[in-house]
Design an enzyme around this catalytic site. Structure first.
Site, short mmCIF file in Angstrom:
data_model
loop_
_atom_site.label_atom_id
_atom_site.label_comp_id
_atom_site.label_asym_id
_atom_site.label_seq_id
_atom_site.Cartn_x
_atom_site.Cartn_y
_atom_site.Cartn_z
N HIS A 101 -1.77 -6.29 -0.46
CA HIS A 101 -0.78 -6.68 0.55
C HIS A 101 -1.22 -6.17 1.93
O HIS A 101 -1.23 -6.92 2.91
CB HIS A 101 0.59 -6.12 0.17
CG HIS A 101 1.64 -6.34 1.19
ND1 HIS A 101 2.46 -7.44 1.19
CD2 HIS A 101 2.02 -5.60 2.26
CE1 HIS A 101 3.29 -7.36 2.22
NE2 HIS A 101 3.04 -6.27 2.89
N GLU A 102 -1.58 -4.90 2.00
CA GLU A 102 -2.00 -4.31 3.27
C GLU A 102 -3.31 -4.91 3.76
O GLU A 102 -3.50 -5.11 4.96
CB GLU A 102 -2.10 -2.78 3.14
CG GLU A 102 -0.76 -2.11 2.88
CD GLU A 102 0.29 -2.42 3.92
OE1 GLU A 102 -0.03 -2.52 5.13
OE2 GLU A 102 1.47 -2.60 3.54
N HIS B 136 -2.61 -7.99 5.66
CA HIS B 136 -2.22 -7.72 7.05
C HIS B 136 -3.46 -7.52 7.93
O HIS B 136 -3.52 -8.04 9.05
CB HIS B 136 -1.33 -6.47 7.14
CG HIS B 136 0.05 -6.67 6.65
ND1 HIS B 136 0.98 -7.45 7.30
CD2 HIS B 136 0.69 -6.16 5.56
CE1 HIS B 136 2.12 -7.41 6.63
NE2 HIS B 136 1.98 -6.65 5.57
#
Length: 79
Positions: free
Chosen positions: A66-67, A70
């Site tokens: 998920h990170e 980003h």
């Protein structure tokens, strides 16, 4: 650190969690849950002895992906 607005949102989320749990006081558990929910955007699985090492590893990997998403989007976004 958190800005004033971020702290406001954090405590509002923690208060909502406490109310759903029928608590009269916001504890660290609700604040911790709210931090995860606001920063990662998903509910934190229980960590009170019910989560095994495999589930913890899978969650950690999911958060890492998920990170990373980003970071990729930030690198591809102009400006």
């Amino acid at each position: 650190g958190f800005s004033g607005a971020s702290l406001h949102n954090l405590m509002n989320e923690a208060a909502i969690v406490a109310a759903r749990r029928e608590k009269e006081v916001i504890t660290f558990d609700e604040i911790d849950f709210a931090i995860d929910r606001l920063q990662v955007g998903m509910q934190k699985p229980s960590t009170q002895g019910f989560q095994n090492k495999d589930a913890a590893r899978k969650r950690q990997e999911l958060v890492a992906w998920h990170e990373a998403g980003h970071a990729v989007m930030a690198a591809l976004t102009p400006g």
